[in-house]
Design a protein around this motif. Structure first.
Motif, PDB file in Angstrom:
ATOM      1  N   ASP A  80     -33.249  49.374   1.730  1.00  0.00           N
ATOM      2  CA  ASP A  80     -32.025  48.696   2.181  1.00  0.00           C
ATOM      3  C   ASP A  80     -32.265  47.836   3.418  1.00  0.00           C
ATOM      4  O   ASP A  80     -31.474  46.925   3.700  1.00  0.00           O
TER       5      ASP A  80
ATOM      6  N   ALA B 235     -26.129  52.402   7.191  1.00  0.00           N
ATOM      7  CA  ALA B 235     -26.478  53.827   7.075  1.00  0.00           C
ATOM      8  C   ALA B 235     -27.959  54.021   7.354  1.00  0.00           C
ATOM      9  O   ALA B 235     -28.357  54.979   8.028  1.00  0.00           O
ATOM     10  N   SER B 236     -28.786  53.096   6.869  1.00  0.00           N
ATOM     11  CA  SER B 236     -30.231  53.189   7.109  1.00  0.00           C
ATOM     12  C   SER B 236     -30.544  53.019   8.597  1.00  0.00           C
ATOM     13  O   SER B 236     -31.375  53.737   9.155  1.00  0.00           O
TER      14      SER B 236
ATOM     15  N   LYS C 175     -38.653  54.200  -0.864  1.00  0.00           N
ATOM     16  CA  LYS C 175     -37.253  53.955  -1.228  1.00  0.00           C
ATOM     17  C   LYS C 175     -36.328  54.122  -0.032  1.00  0.00           C
ATOM     18  O   LYS C 175     -35.255  53.514   0.030  1.00  0.00           O
TER      19      LYS C 175
ATOM     20  N   ALA D 171     -24.915  50.121   3.183  1.00  0.00           N
ATOM     21  CA  ALA D 171     -26.187  50.799   2.935  1.00  0.00           C
ATOM     22  C   ALA D 171     -27.182  50.492   4.060  1.00  0.00           C
ATOM     23  O   ALA D 171     -27.899  51.380   4.542  1.00  0.00           O
ATOM     24  N   ARG D 172     -27.205  49.231   4.500  1.00  0.00           N
ATOM     25  CA  ARG D 172     -28.108  48.852   5.601  1.00  0.00           C
ATOM     26  C   ARG D 172     -27.682  49.536   6.899  1.00  0.00           C
ATOM     27  O   ARG D 172     -28.523  49.988   7.682  1.00  0.00           O
TER      28      ARG D 172
ATOM     29  N   ASN E  44     -20.960  46.811  -0.102  1.00  0.00           N
ATOM     30  CA  ASN E  44     -21.799  47.988  -0.300  1.00  0.00           C
ATOM     31  C   ASN E  44     -23.202  47.826   0.288  1.00  0.00           C
ATOM     32  O   ASN E  44     -23.782  48.769   0.821  1.00  0.00           O
ATOM     33  N   GLN E  45     -23.734  46.592   0.219  1.00  0.00           N
ATOM     34  CA  GLN E  45     -25.064  46.361   0.770  1.00  0.00           C
ATOM     35  C   GLN E  45     -25.049  46.489   2.290  1.00  0.00           C
ATOM     36  O   GLN E  45     -25.949  47.078   2.882  1.00  0.00           O
TER      37      GLN E  45
END
Length: 350
Positions: free
Chosen positions: A183, A341-342, A179, A338-339, A334-335
């Motif tokens: 992202d 942040a990853s 998990k 999230a990417r 938001n996507q």
């Protein structure tokens, strides 16, 4: 007057024989003229063993594997598996034949690591690869975030497509660990010893793929299962075993035993002209994979959705500061966030 402690005599005098016996015996004079290798053939390095290498070369009669030695001027660590090189000499591939590698062509990318994060100790493992298969196990040993993050950083930096292969799915599902990377939209394969690898083979067909992972995760077992048939030298038609030695995991330390001593490229198909022909490069299990040589901005710029925002960052922006344009870019959803942040976690930026 200072006297020598030793009494010298005529036996201590060394005579240059080339000068003693005249010009006919003189050493050959040095020249600045360099050999012309304009007509050298191009080959791909598939194995390096000290001063000797094995190369795949295209001849008028087809592809074949030859043995060559490196020219002294190239240096000890100048050639790695995957390199395109210029070769001269005997390229027949017959018994006892030996060609010579005279130059290394520019690399489109390279898989490198630094030892214990010392940026000045950068080592190239392989070059010119299309896919990096990060091999982890669901259990025994447990998957490590650190290795996957560092491998991804190198892949993005060098423009190599990363995929994750999780082995030993019969011991655990590994979903919670995976998990972390959802992202980044990385293709994931979950397998065990009995898995059907048809889909994975299709993913790797026609590509040069490097396997990277800790010792004991099952890389050599995976290679053996991918290589369903022995390979043949196209000249001699002698069967060459491609079976990799496998090892067990130490029950006390949880670490695997090194079973691959050096990088080696193995063909996925027994026929060089097959549409499914590709290369699997197996590497020794790594316990240290430093990325001190990686620039964070270069990694993030590998994602096209961040290109415009990065162009508005200040010079030498670390992308981990409040003024970074990536934090305030209006086009992000938001996507995207999230990417980002990853990616920052991959590079230990966040």
């Amino acid at each position: 007057m200072v006297r020598s402690k030793r009494n010298w005599d005529e036996d201590d005098v060394r005579i240059n024989k080339s000068r003693q016996f005249g010009s006919s015996n003189k050493a050959r004079a040095r020249t600045k003229d360099r050999p012309d290798y304009a007509n050298a053939d191009t080959a791909t390095i598939i194995e390096v063993d000290r001063g000797r290498v094995k190369c795949l070369i295209q001849t008028k009669t087809g592809k074949l594997i030859i043995t060559a030695m490196k020219a002294r001027e190239l240096g000890k660590k100048s050639v790695v598996v995957g390199d395109l090189v210029s070769v001269v000499g005997d390229i027949s591939g017959s018994d006892g034949s030996l060609a010579r590698v005279v130059s290394v062509l520019p690399r489109k990318n390279s898989l490198t690591r630094t030892i214990d994060d010392h940026a000045n100790d950068e080592r190239v493992i392989v070059s010119n690869v299309d896919v990096m298969a990060i091999v982890i196990s669901a259990a025994n040993p447990d998957p490590k975030i650190g290795l996957v993050d560092r491998a991804l950083a190198v892949a993005y930096d060098q423009g190599i497509k990363p995929i994750i292969i999780m082995t030993k799915k019969d011991l655990a599902d590994g979903d919670e660990f995976l998990k972390i990377y959802q992202d980044l939209e990385i293709t994931v394969f979950k397998i065990d010893k009995s898995s059907n690898l048809v889909t994975l083979k299709k993913e790797l067909a026609g590509k040069i793929t490097v396997l990277l992972g800790h010792s004991g995760v099952g890389k050599s077992t995976l290679v053996n299962n991918l290589l369903s048939t022995p390979q043949k030298n196209s000249i001699k038609s002698e069967t060459k075993s491609t079976q990799q030695v496998t090892g067990a995991v130490n029950e006390v330390t949880g670490r695997g035993r090194h079973t691959t001593s050096g990088a080696i490229a193995l063909p996925l198909s027994s026929t060089f002209d097959s549409d499914e022909f590709g290369w699997i490069i197996d590497t020794p299990g790594v316990r240290s994979f430093g990325i001190a040589h990686i620039k964070p901005s270069r990694v993030i710029s590998a994602f096209p959705e961040f290109t415009e925002a990065i162009s508005n960052c200040k010079k030498n922006c670390s992308h981990n500061e409040s003024s970074c344009a990536l934090n305030h870019w209006p086009g992000f959803n938001n996507q995207n966030l999230a990417r980002l942040a990853s990616l920052r976690r991959v590079l230990s930026l966040g």
